[in-house]
Design a protein around this motif. Sequence first.
Motif, PDB file in Angstrom:
ATOM      1  N   ILE A  64       0.880  -1.178   0.000  1.00 40.97           N
ATOM      2  CA  ILE A  64       0.000   0.000   0.000  1.00 40.97           C
ATOM      3  C   ILE A  64       0.913   1.222   0.000  1.00 40.97           C
ATOM      4  O   ILE A  64       1.945   1.208   0.675  1.00 40.97           O
ATOM      5  CB  ILE A  64      -0.863   0.060   1.286  1.00 40.97           C
ATOM      6  N   SER A  65       0.546   2.255  -0.735  1.00 38.52           N
ATOM      7  CA  SER A  65       1.242   3.537  -0.579  1.00 38.52           C
ATOM      8  C   SER A  65       0.245   4.556  -0.070  1.00 38.52           C
ATOM      9  O   SER A  65      -0.888   4.628  -0.568  1.00 38.52           O
ATOM     10  CB  SER A  65       1.856   3.996  -1.913  1.00 38.52           C
ATOM     11  N   ILE A  66       0.663   5.313   0.935  1.00 35.00           N
ATOM     12  CA  ILE A  66      -0.194   6.388   1.436  1.00 35.00           C
ATOM     13  C   ILE A  66       0.559   7.707   1.307  1.00 35.00           C
ATOM     14  O   ILE A  66       1.790   7.733   1.365  1.00 35.00           O
ATOM     15  CB  ILE A  66      -0.627   6.186   2.913  1.00 35.00           C
ATOM     16  N   VAL A  67      -0.203   8.778   1.127  1.00 35.81           N
ATOM     17  CA  VAL A  67       0.395  10.111   1.142  1.00 35.81           C
ATOM     18  C   VAL A  67      -0.130  10.796   2.395  1.00 35.81           C
ATOM     19  O   VAL A  67      -1.348  10.834   2.633  1.00 35.81           O
ATOM     20  CB  VAL A  67       0.024  10.916  -0.121  1.00 35.81           C
ATOM     21  N   LEU A  68       0.797  11.297   3.220  1.00 33.52           N
ATOM     22  CA  LEU A  68       0.403  11.929   4.473  1.00 33.52           C
ATOM     23  C   LEU A  68      -0.061  13.359   4.225  1.00 33.52           C
ATOM     24  O   LEU A  68       0.559  14.091   3.444  1.00 33.52           O
ATOM     25  CB  LEU A  68       1.594  11.948   5.443  1.00 33.52           C
ATOM     26  N   ALA A  69      -1.158  13.753   4.895  1.00 35.35           N
ATOM     27  CA  ALA A  69      -1.669  15.125   4.762  1.00 35.35           C
ATOM     28  C   ALA A  69      -0.597  16.121   5.198  1.00 35.35           C
ATOM     29  O   ALA A  69      -0.469  17.191   4.627  1.00 35.35           O
ATOM     30  CB  ALA A  69      -2.942  15.296   5.593  1.00 35.35           C
ATOM     31  N   GLY A  70       0.189  15.759   6.192  1.00 34.23           N
ATOM     32  CA  GLY A  70       1.257  16.635   6.694  1.00 34.23           C
ATOM     33  C   GLY A  70       2.546  16.501   5.904  1.00 34.23           C
ATOM     34  O   GLY A  70       3.605  16.957   6.367  1.00 34.23           O
ATOM     35  N   GLU A  71       2.482  15.866   4.749  1.00 31.95           N
ATOM     36  CA  GLU A  71       3.603  15.742   3.802  1.00 31.95           C
ATOM     37  C   GLU A  71       4.854  15.110   4.404  1.00 31.95           C
ATOM     38  O   GLU A  71       4.748  14.262   5.275  1.00 31.95           O
ATOM     39  CB  GLU A  71       3.857  17.108   3.143  1.00 31.95           C
ATOM     40  N   ALA A  72       6.035  15.525   3.905  1.00 26.01           N
ATOM     41  CA  ALA A  72       7.277  14.816   4.254  1.00 26.01           C
ATOM     42  C   ALA A  72       7.523  14.771   5.770  1.00 26.01           C
ATOM     43  O   ALA A  72       7.928  13.744   6.309  1.00 26.01           O
ATOM     44  CB  ALA A  72       8.461  15.464   3.540  1.00 26.01           C
ATOM     45  N   LEU A  73       7.232  15.899   6.427  1.00 27.54           N
ATOM     46  CA  LEU A  73       7.486  15.973   7.870  1.00 27.54           C
ATOM     47  C   LEU A  73       6.664  14.917   8.611  1.00 27.54           C
ATOM     48  O   LEU A  73       7.184  14.188   9.460  1.00 27.54           O
ATOM     49  CB  LEU A  73       7.143  17.387   8.372  1.00 27.54           C
ATOM     50  N   ALA A  74       5.379  14.829   8.273  1.00 30.96           N
ATOM     51  CA  ALA A  74       4.505  13.851   8.919  1.00 30.96           C
ATOM     52  C   ALA A  74       4.957  12.426   8.589  1.00 30.96           C
ATOM     53  O   ALA A  74       4.943  11.541   9.454  1.00 30.96           O
ATOM     54  CB  ALA A  74       3.061  14.066   8.458  1.00 30.96           C
TER      55      ALA A  74
END
Length: 359
Positions: A281-291
């Motif tokens: 699974i790949s997810i993209v975090l709402a808080g981007e790279a930092l998150a």
Amino acid sequence: MTEDSPDLKPATIAVTAGRPPHEPDQPLNTPITMTSTYVAGGALEYGRLGNPTWTAFEEALGALEGGRCLAFSSGLAAVSTVLDLVGQGGKVVAPKHSYTGTLLQLADLESRGRITTELVDITDTAAVAAACVDAALVWFESPTNPALELADIAAIAAAAREEGAYVVVDNTFATPLLQQPLSLGADIVVHSATKYLAGHSDVLMGAIATADDELYAVLKGRRDLTGSTPGTFEAWLALRGLRTLHLRIERAQSNATELARRLSEHAAVSETRYPGFGGIISIVLAGEALAADLLVQKTSLWVHATSLGGVESTFERRRRWKAEPATIPDGLVRLSVGVEDIDDLWRDLVTALDTLIVE
Ligand SMILES: *Cc1c(COP(=O)(O)O)cnc(C)c1O
């Protein structure tokens, strides 16, 4: 070695292929044959040219893919051997979101004037078919790593064949249990056996499979010449891993299906990519790279590590690697879902994700 009946189901092949014959005092398992040479006069002669433990693994994977198999020292050794089929200046078409090691090999070959490359959006079948004109080799990943895009393998393979190009599918993510590219028109299947086939994060190994005897002979000749051969113990471990491939895939897939559903509803996750099969699974975090960087530090079961396809669940932010294409979101985390208990996996993940909800 036993000849496998063609109508056996994959689970039976995984368990039974590549075993010694059922005769009194034969071992059930193929032994680890540690030797660099053989008594002269036979078919093997020297350790670089063949080994009975490799052969056992090759018989099993070949039977699963529907062709003949060659084992290599790593997935990238197999990739390199296949790319070497392209003549001087030949054109290679490949997904722009291929595995980074494959992209680096393509870029290296192109920078030295060995080949030209055209990187494509593998989901755009018409555009890929157009790119196949004058191609010497068309490379597939489906699903792609880590974007998890899917290709219409049969349609693109047909277009590539019309141009006389080799059709190659890296089947590492799907494994022959979920996708058999040779039956969809591919000439060659490539594997990083390091991943699902061996399945326990303890081996580096690669493999190719082809149903074309001439191509098999050419690729075997390249392996003999370059010495990109696996260790004997590695081949034995990979075969041992292969015995439970169907069970591991089944569990990883059912865990991944449920986790993808739950992840897609979590407020810290802006995008969930799951192709509907397999254990990635790949997810993209709402808080981007930092998150994403925080997430991978906050779990206890999920291990922050590269690679995939092991029994244990691992994850990483892919863009931490310089070679990862800039079109992969900075905050994308690739999860390799293992075979642990789903509730334990979710509790560990959701506890970490809850701390990342962007207000
Ligand atoms: C890991 C990987 C490879 C490279 O295999 P190694 O065994 O690490 O050399 C190739 N293709 C894909 C899709 C991979 O995930």
